[in-house]
Design a protein around this motif. Structure first.
Motif, PDB file in Angstrom:
ATOM      1  N   ILE A 100      -5.518   0.892  -4.420  1.00 22.70           N
ATOM      2  CA  ILE A 100      -5.177   1.501  -2.760  1.00 22.70           C
ATOM      3  C   ILE A 100      -5.734   1.557  -1.677  1.00 22.70           C
ATOM      4  O   ILE A 100      -6.651   0.944  -0.562  1.00 22.70           O
ATOM      5  CB  ILE A 100      -4.442   3.119  -2.905  1.00 22.70           C
ATOM      6  CG1 ILE A 100      -2.915   2.788  -3.649  1.00 22.70           C
ATOM      7  CG2 ILE A 100      -4.256   3.294  -1.803  1.00 22.70           C
ATOM      8  CD1 ILE A 100      -2.351   4.334  -4.240  1.00 22.70           C
ATOM      9  N   ASP A 112      -6.482  -1.314   1.703  1.00 23.07           N
ATOM     10  CA  ASP A 112      -6.450  -0.485   2.654  1.00 23.07           C
ATOM     11  C   ASP A 112      -8.210  -0.767   3.630  1.00 23.07           C
ATOM     12  O   ASP A 112      -7.476  -1.087   5.130  1.00 23.07           O
ATOM     13  CB  ASP A 112      -6.860   1.447   2.749  1.00 23.07           C
ATOM     14  CG  ASP A 112      -5.950   2.154   2.512  1.00 23.07           C
ATOM     15  OD1 ASP A 112      -4.344   1.752   2.772  1.00 23.07           O
ATOM     16  OD2 ASP A 112      -5.721   3.073   1.899  1.00 23.07           O
ATOM     17  N   THR A 154       0.460  -1.330  -0.226  1.00 23.61           N
ATOM     18  CA  THR A 154      -0.226  -0.055   0.078  1.00 23.61           C
ATOM     19  C   THR A 154       0.487   1.448   0.345  1.00 23.61           C
ATOM     20  O   THR A 154       0.492   2.648  -0.722  1.00 23.61           O
ATOM     21  CB  THR A 154      -0.898   0.239   0.992  1.00 23.61           C
ATOM     22  OG1 THR A 154      -1.305  -1.186   1.499  1.00 23.61           O
ATOM     23  CG2 THR A 154      -1.750   1.273   1.152  1.00 23.61           C
TER      24      THR A 154
END
Length: 192
Positions: free
Chosen positions: A83, A87, A45
């Protein structure tokens, strides 16, 4: 609560210590693997975010030079979705790790002998003289039940180990002892 770094640095030692408390050491293996996955997700990430920031700067320069940025913007939209997904996965993984960590008891000291019950404990020393009574002495477990101030069964259900639930006058006594400690230690500079 045990720190995940201890498991990360020496999982075999943690398993060994848990076996002293007759706990299943397999939870440590699961936590170790989840933590490895978590660290990998963090790295992935952060790398994607770093790239996104770099490309955003490039897009700003391209726009300033009146160049076409459509391709880079569409690439960044895809990367931003990756992303976001990572997350969310990381957040879920953090919760799973945290939930498992709450069930791991404190690790015993190296000097603690292995045993199945309190009968396997080793007496280190006796301090003072043992008093003799002309009646059968009750331990705190029996006194707590007889006085209806402790509930060990409910305490074990709530905490998952041998803690008592204070009730009625037992709860009041516990609060009084806490207040007494705070008042006495306040005389010695302890601040609430």
């Amino acid at each position: 609560m045990l720190d995940i770094k201890i498991i990360r640095e020496d999982p075999e030692n943690v398993k060994k210590k848990l076996s002293l408390r007759n706990e299943d050491p397999e939870i440590i293996e699961k936590l170790y693997e989840l933590d490895k996955r978590r660290l990998h997700l963090i790295h992935t990430t952060e790398t994607l975010k770093e790239n996104r920031n770099k490309v955003s700067d490039e897009i700003a320069v391209m726009k300033k030079n009146k160049e076409n940025t459509d391709e880079k913007i569409s690439e960044m939209k895809i990367e931003s979705e990756k992303i976001k997904t990572l997350d969310e996965e990381l957040k879920s993984l953090d919760k799973e790790i945290d939930d498992l960590m709450r069930y791991i008891p404190n690790l015993p000291d190296e000097s603690v002998p292995h045993g199945k019950s309190e009968k396997d404990n080793v007496q280190v020393r006796i301090s003072g003289d043992k008093k003799n009574f002309d009646f059968k002495v009750k331990d705190h477990l029996q006194l707590g039940k007889d006085l209806d101030i402790l509930d060990f069964e409910r305490g074990a259900k709530i905490s998952g180990s041998g803690f008592a639930l204070y009730k009625g006058k037992g709860a009041r006594l516990e609060r009084a002892l806490i207040n007494f400690m705070l008042d006495e230690q306040g005389k010695n500079g302890y601040r609430k």
